[in-house]
Structures are given as structure tokens and as C-alpha cells.
Design a protein around this motif. Structure first.
Motif, short mmCIF file in Angstrom:
data_model
loop_
_atom_site.label_atom_id
_atom_site.label_comp_id
_atom_site.label_asym_id
_atom_site.label_seq_id
_atom_site.Cartn_x
_atom_site.Cartn_y
_atom_site.Cartn_z
N ASP A 1 0.83 -1.21 0.00
CA ASP A 1 0.00 0.00 0.00
C ASP A 1 0.86 1.26 0.00
O ASP A 1 0.42 2.31 0.44
CB ASP A 1 -0.88 0.00 1.25
N SER A 2 2.07 1.15 -0.52
CA SER A 2 3.00 2.26 -0.38
C SER A 2 2.67 3.41 -1.33
O SER A 2 2.13 3.20 -2.42
CB SER A 2 4.43 1.78 -0.61
N ARG A 3 2.99 4.61 -0.90
CA ARG A 3 2.80 5.82 -1.71
C ARG A 3 4.10 6.61 -1.69
O ARG A 3 4.89 6.52 -0.75
CB ARG A 3 1.72 6.70 -1.09
N ALA A 4 4.31 7.44 -2.73
CA ALA A 4 5.44 8.37 -2.74
C ALA A 4 5.12 9.52 -1.78
O ALA A 4 3.96 9.82 -1.53
CB ALA A 4 5.66 8.92 -4.14
N ASN A 5 6.16 10.16 -1.28
CA ASN A 5 5.94 11.35 -0.45
C ASN A 5 5.87 12.62 -1.29
O ASN A 5 5.30 13.61 -0.88
CB ASN A 5 7.04 11.48 0.60
N TYR A 6 6.49 12.56 -2.49
CA TYR A 6 6.47 13.71 -3.40
C TYR A 6 6.24 13.23 -4.83
O TYR A 6 6.52 12.08 -5.15
CB TYR A 6 7.79 14.50 -3.32
N THR A 7 5.77 14.16 -5.69
CA THR A 7 5.40 13.77 -7.05
C THR A 7 6.55 13.71 -8.04
O THR A 7 6.41 13.12 -9.08
CB THR A 7 4.38 14.76 -7.65
N HIS A 8 7.66 14.39 -7.76
CA HIS A 8 8.74 14.26 -8.75
C HIS A 8 10.11 14.03 -8.13
O HIS A 8 10.33 14.26 -6.95
CB HIS A 8 8.72 15.37 -9.79
N THR A 9 11.01 13.54 -8.98
CA THR A 9 12.25 12.93 -8.53
C THR A 9 13.08 13.78 -7.58
O THR A 9 13.53 13.30 -6.54
CB THR A 9 13.13 12.59 -9.76
N SER A 10 13.31 15.05 -7.96
CA SER A 10 14.23 15.85 -7.16
C SER A 10 13.70 16.06 -5.74
O SER A 10 14.45 15.93 -4.76
CB SER A 10 14.49 17.20 -7.84
N LEU A 11 12.41 16.36 -5.63
CA LEU A 11 11.82 16.52 -4.30
C LEU A 11 11.85 15.19 -3.55
O LEU A 11 12.19 15.14 -2.36
CB LEU A 11 10.36 16.98 -4.43
N ALA A 12 11.47 14.13 -4.25
CA ALA A 12 11.37 12.81 -3.61
C ALA A 12 12.73 12.36 -3.07
O ALA A 12 12.85 12.06 -1.88
CB ALA A 12 10.84 11.79 -4.62
N LEU A 13 13.75 12.35 -3.92
CA LEU A 13 15.04 11.81 -3.47
C LEU A 13 15.67 12.67 -2.38
O LEU A 13 16.30 12.15 -1.45
CB LEU A 13 16.00 11.65 -4.66
N SER A 14 15.50 14.00 -2.46
CA SER A 14 16.11 14.81 -1.40
C SER A 14 15.40 14.56 -0.07
O SER A 14 16.01 14.62 0.99
CB SER A 14 16.16 16.29 -1.76
N SER A 15 14.11 14.26 -0.13
CA SER A 15 13.40 13.91 1.09
C SER A 15 13.80 12.52 1.59
O SER A 15 14.14 12.34 2.77
CB SER A 15 11.89 13.97 0.82
N TYR A 16 13.82 11.54 0.70
CA TYR A 16 14.06 10.15 1.13
C TYR A 16 15.47 9.98 1.71
O TYR A 16 15.68 9.30 2.70
CB TYR A 16 13.89 9.16 -0.04
N LEU A 17 16.47 10.62 1.06
CA LEU A 17 17.86 10.46 1.50
C LEU A 17 18.15 11.24 2.78
O LEU A 17 19.15 10.99 3.46
CB LEU A 17 18.83 10.86 0.39
N ASN A 18 17.28 12.20 3.10
CA ASN A 18 17.44 12.91 4.38
C ASN A 18 16.38 12.48 5.38
O ASN A 18 16.17 13.11 6.41
CB ASN A 18 17.40 14.42 4.14
N PHE A 19 15.69 11.42 5.05
CA PHE A 19 14.59 10.80 5.82
C PHE A 19 13.72 11.80 6.57
O PHE A 19 13.42 11.65 7.75
CB PHE A 19 15.07 9.65 6.71
N ASP A 20 13.30 12.84 5.84
CA ASP A 20 12.39 13.82 6.45
C ASP A 20 11.64 14.56 5.35
O ASP A 20 12.00 14.49 4.17
CB ASP A 20 13.18 14.82 7.32
N TYR A 21 10.59 15.28 5.75
CA TYR A 21 9.85 16.12 4.80
C TYR A 21 10.59 17.44 4.62
O TYR A 21 11.21 17.94 5.56
CB TYR A 21 8.42 16.36 5.30
N LEU A 22 10.50 18.00 3.41
CA LEU A 22 11.30 19.18 3.10
C LEU A 22 10.85 20.41 3.90
O LEU A 22 11.68 21.23 4.27
CB LEU A 22 11.25 19.46 1.60
N ASN A 23 9.55 20.51 4.17
CA ASN A 23 9.11 21.66 4.98
C ASN A 23 9.67 21.54 6.40
O ASN A 23 10.05 22.53 7.02
CB ASN A 23 7.58 21.81 4.96
N ARG A 24 9.78 20.32 6.91
CA ARG A 24 10.35 20.13 8.24
C ARG A 24 11.85 20.42 8.23
O ARG A 24 12.39 21.00 9.18
CB ARG A 24 10.11 18.70 8.72
N ILE A 25 12.53 20.00 7.16
CA ILE A 25 13.97 20.28 7.07
C ILE A 25 14.21 21.79 7.05
O ILE A 25 15.08 22.31 7.76
CB ILE A 25 14.58 19.61 5.81
#
Ligand SMILES: [Zn+2]
Length: 548
Positions: free
Chosen positions: A237-261
């Protein structure tokens, strides 16, 4: 010997570097300054050769310079002039004939012929004429200086209109982020004599099995059954956290949401230029390096992940930079190099999968990060891996842009073939990794987001978020790892689970949120989690029953 070079004939030099600079101005996020310099030198060198060649024939420095400039202008405007003509046809209501074919090879050949005839006609008239060469030279100098000035002005405007940030903050982001990462305390504990290798494999745009079957008619159950048999946990049931690659990978590799970062660091992290920095220099690699891990990466052919700072970086061989690709695509070289560009990309995908499979053990523990830009377009593999060459020029275009220049049907067929092949290929890669590892590694195979046959990156109303955000997400966590996983896990929590399970990281799990964010303004994010239907429970039950 007289040379054709005089300060008065400065325009050929400027017409040579103008296309390079203007491409950089429009794509400054994706293109490295070093690549700009290399391309400018190559173009300049070839242009001077052409200039000397024409001078050797005509023995007239002004005429040689003028013909060189006209040639360079036509050569590098080849595609843009074609677009202009295409748009004219559109205005005249003839778009049905042209628009559908504007990228097909035959149109490009016809256009090359038209341009060649124009240049030949001009040369013939010009050499016969008694035009005042001094005046033409003066005007060409003025025009070329104006063009270069325009590029610099547009780059300046880009720099000062940095949205919520000041220009100073925008420019100093990279250094501040590097300090932020370097000062982050090491939180992981070494809980085993030799910690396991970690394979983090992003298969760009690999969708969830319900999307694959319901929208694309692709059955991914063989891969899922195989993974389950091998002990993987497939988060159905997995979903992406963001719709496109640059946002997604920067979030996933820093294991946080970008607004929180952004909030936590005081650094505004949601600009495309900053995202590249967040991907290159990330918390995951930092924490693992504290434990003595080496970073292994692969050239991806995608600027954000092309040059990840690594201890070892694998590349399939030479391939053009983004700058070079754009220069090729704008000029008639596209006609001769498009097939080679498809081959390079195909080679890169296959090379990465093969190298992952063969990597084998090493003395030091490793984080092995592979961003594979497939099944993301271009669609280059048929379902049995046979090469398929699209009729478009080589590009990583996706969503509305790609659907618009082909059709939704073509998109669905192309994606279906490619994802079917990859699903089979991934199985081989996993078998290889498991066979060649001395101690069981951690493996994550993940789509950064889903496919894009109904994706308008600017407009949520025009987007099928179920298609775009439901992702394939599978984990091999040897030992007791699976107990920390759940069907609805999203990638922002991937490294939180791994770090907590194997290294006593003590990270809090985050809520699983999916954000839609328009490309132009990543800060305008909308929580769309509730709009994404869950994976069909009936199908899940039948999958579980089919297991041996
Ligand atoms: Zn992607």
C-alpha cells in the motif's frame, strides 16, 4: 600570412558561445558550470576551424567571418526555428499535419534540407553582391553583443528573484547545508562486528501493482511472489511522499519532509537548485560514514544523481552531459546521434543492474545507491528487453509533455513494455546480489513515484494521484527487520526503519504523507494522501493464496 582575426570581427566568437550560454541560462539548475566551460571550448574550437576553412577558400576576412556567423546561427537555431515554423502552422490551423509529426525523423530531414538550401542561397547571393561588408560586420557585432548581454541579464533576473530567500541566502545555501550535515551528531551505533551492506535501488517511476494491472495491463505478481519467497517485505500500500524525482530523493535520503527540514535548519530547502545539494550531501550517507561505511554510486544520466560524491562511482562509459545533450538536440546533430543517445541510456540501465548483481563482498561496509532512470521514459525496452527507439528525440520528458507529443495510448504501451522487462530483470539482479553476498545485505527497491500517463506537474485537478503516487516499495531486512515494516510505509521512513532496526538509531517514525507539488514552486505543496485509494484488498488476498 594574414590571419582572419581582428577585433572588428568579434561576432563569430560570440555567435559560437551564445548557444552554450543561452542553454545554461534556461537550464542553470541541471547544468554544472564546468560542463558549460567544456562545451563552450569545444564549440569555439570547431567554429574557429570552420572560420579558418572558409577564409582559406575566400581569402577575405570579413566575408569569412560573416558566413561563419550565419552558419553558426542556423546550425544552433535549427530546432528552435523548426518550433517557430511549427507554431506558425498551428496558428494557421495546419497543426494536425505538423504537430503530430514535429519530432519525427522525416520532418527533421526535410527541415535540414530547407536550412541547407537557405544557407546555400544566402552564400550564393552574398558572394555575388557588392554589399557593404564593413556595415554588415558592424551590425553583426552589435547583434551578437546584444544576444550575449540578454543572456547575462536573464541570469541576473533569475538570481535576484529567488522567491522566499534573499539572494545572499540562495548563493550561500550549498556551504550552509554542508556545514549543517557535517555538524550533525553521529547517531548510529555499531551493533554488529561487520555491519551489513545496504543496497538502495531507486527504479525511477516503478508503480504499485494495482496501478500496473488496472491502468497498464501489466501483471507484476511474479516479481512480488519471488520477493516474498526470498524473504522480502513488499509494502503493498505504499505511496510516494512527493510527485517528482528531485523533491522525492532529497526527502528520502534525508529521511524527512522538506518543509520540516527547512523549519528545523532555518535553510529554505525547497528550491530546485537546493534539492541537488540535498541529494548529493545527505543525512543518510553522513550517518553511515560515521560508522565507517563507503558510499558507492552509479552515473544515472540524470543531472541530480549523475555525480554523487562517492568513494567509488561506477559509470557505463562515456555519455554526453546534459549540456551536450541539449546542444545536440538543438542542432542537426540530433539526426545523426539520436539512436546513439538511446543506446547509451539503454547501456546505462543494463550496466547498473548487472554491476549491482556482480558487486560481491568487500572489506568495508557499503551504502550502494543506484538511481536507475527506468521505467521512467524514454521507453527503450520492449517486454522481452528488445531495443525500442521512440520517434521523439532523446530526452527525459515525462507526463503531459510526453503524452502531448505522442498520445496517452503510446505512453501506456511504452511504459507497459519497459516495466515488464524491468520487473523480470530486477529478479535476476536480486538473485545475483543475494548469491554474491557473504553476509545478508539490506536491500531496498523503490519507485520514487509512479508513472505519468495522467500527470500534469502544474495542476492537481489534471492529475491522477493514484497513478502518480502509488509506488513499488520492497525491503529485504535480514533477521528481525520485517516486524518494523507495514503495508502503508512511505520512503520518508525507509532509513528510519533501517537505522532503528540495525543501528539503534532511535528515530521517531513520521506520519506517511503524500504531497503534490507543482514543478515551478515546490513550496506550494498539497497533502493528497486521502485522495489515493488503497491497494485493492481482494487482489492482495489472491496474491497471498498463490504463494507456495
Ligand atoms: Zn523520478
Amino acid at each position: 600570412v594574414k590571419t582572419p582575426f581582428r577585433v572588428r570581427n568579434i561576432h563569430p566568437i560570440l555567435f559560437a558561445i551564445f548557444p552554450v550560454l543561452s542553454i545554461f541560462a534556461v537550464n542553470s539548475i541541471n547544468i554544472l558550470p564546468g560542463d558549460v566551460a567544456v562545451s563552450a571550448l569545444i564549440v569555439l574550437f570547431v567554429s574557429v576551424l570552420i572560420w579558418l576553412g572558409i577564409h582559406a577558400i575566400l581569402h577575405d576576412k570579413n566575408k569569412a567571418a560573416i558566413l561563419t556567423s550565419v552558419f553558426l546561427f542556423l546550425f544552433f537555431s535549427y530546432r528552435n526555428l523548426l518550433f517557430a515554423v511549427t507554431n506558425l502552422f498551428y496558428l494557421l490551423g495546419l497543426d494536425k499535419i505538423v504537430y503530430q509529426n514535429s519530432d519525427s525523423k522525416s520532418i527533421l530531414w526535410i527541415w535540414l534540407l530547407v536550412m541547407f538550401c537557405l544557407f546555400a542561397l544566402f552564400t550564393w547571393k552574398f558572394l555575388k553582391s557588392k554589399w557593404n561588408l564593413e556595415i554588415i560586420t558592424k551590425y553583426l557585432n552589435i547583434v551578437s553583443i546584444a544576444l550575449i548581454a540578454m543572456v547575462f541579464v536573464s541570469m541576473g533576473i533569475e538570481l535576484v528573484s529567488t522567491g522566499r530567500e534573499s539572494t545572499a541566502a540562495y548563493l550561500s545555501f550549498d556551504q550552509k547545508w554542508a556545514d549543517e550535515i557535517a555538524n550533525e551528531p553521529c547517531r548510529l551505533k555499531k551493533t554488529a562486528e561487520k555491519p551489513p551492506d545496504i543496497y538502495y535501488i531507486i527504479l525511477d517511476e516503478f508503480g504499485r501493482d494495482d496501478v500496473l494491472s488496472d491502468l497498464y495491463g501489466v501483471d507484476n505478481s511474479r516479481l512480488i511472489s519471488f520477493l516474498n519467497r526470498e524473504g522480502f517485505f513488499v509494502a503493498e500500500d505504499s505511496r510516494a511522499n512527493y510527485t517528482h524525482t528531485s523533491l522525492a530523493l532529497s526527502s528520502y535520503l534525508n529521511f524527512d519532509y522538506l518543509n520540516r527540514i527547512s523549519a528545523e535548519t532555518g535553510l529554505y530547502a525547497m528550491k530546485e537548485k537546493h534539492l541537488k545539494t540535498l541529494i548529493s550531501d545527505n543525512r543518510t550517507f553522513h550517518q553511515l560514514k560515521c560508522l565507517g561505511y563507503d558510499v558507492i554510486s552509479f552515473n544515472s544520466g540524470f543531472s541530480y544523481t549523475e555525480d554523487i560524491p562517492s568513494d567509488t562511482r561506477y559509470a557505463a562509459g562515456w555519455s554526453p552531459t546534459d549540456m551536450e545533450t541539449l546542444l545536440i538536440n538543438n542542432s542537426p546533430l540530433a539526426l545523426f546521434l539520436t539512436d546513439a543517445q538511446f543506446d547509451w541510456h539503454r547501456g546505462r540501465v543494463l550496466y547498473t543492474l548487472k554491476t549491482l548483481s556482480d558487486l560481491g563482498p568487500s572489506d568495508k561496509p557499503r551504502i550502494i545507491f543506484a538511481h536507475i532512470v527506468s521505467p521512467h521514459p524514454p521507453f527503450l525496452f520492449g517486454e522481452n528487453g528488445e531495443p525500442v527507439n521512440p520517434r521523439n528525440l532523446y530526452s527525459l520528458d515525462d507526463g503531459l509533455t510526453l503524452v502531448g507529443s505522442n498520445s496517452r495510448e503510446a505512453y501506456r504501451t511504452g511504459y507497459a513494455g519497459q516495466v515488464t522487462f524491468l520487473s523480470q530483470k530486477v529478479q535476476e539482479t536480486i538473485q545475483g546480489i543475494l548469491k554474491n553476498s557473504e553476509t545478508p545485505p539490506i536491500i531496498v527497491i523503490q519507485g520514487d513515484h509512479g508513472p505519468a500517463s495522467e500527470y500534469d506537474n502544474q495542476n492537481l485537478q489534471n492529475t491522477n494521484v493514484w497513478e502518480r503516487m502509488s509506488i513499488f516499495n520492497a525491503y529485504y531486512l535480514p533477521g528481525k527487520g520485517n516486524s518494523a515494516l507495514y503495508n502503508g510505509i512511505t520512503p520518508v521512513n525507509t532509513f528510519r526503519v533501517i537505522f532503528n532496526t540495525y543501528f539503534d538509531g532511535g528515530y521517531a517514525m513520521l506520519p506517511d504523507i503524500s504531497y503534490f507539488s507543482p514543478d515551478v514552486d515546490p513550496s506550494k505543496t498539497t497533502d493528497v494522501s486521502a485522495l489515493i485509494p488503497e491497494n485493492d484488498p481482494g487482489k492482495k488476498a489472491s496474491l497471498q493464496n498463490s504463494e507456495p
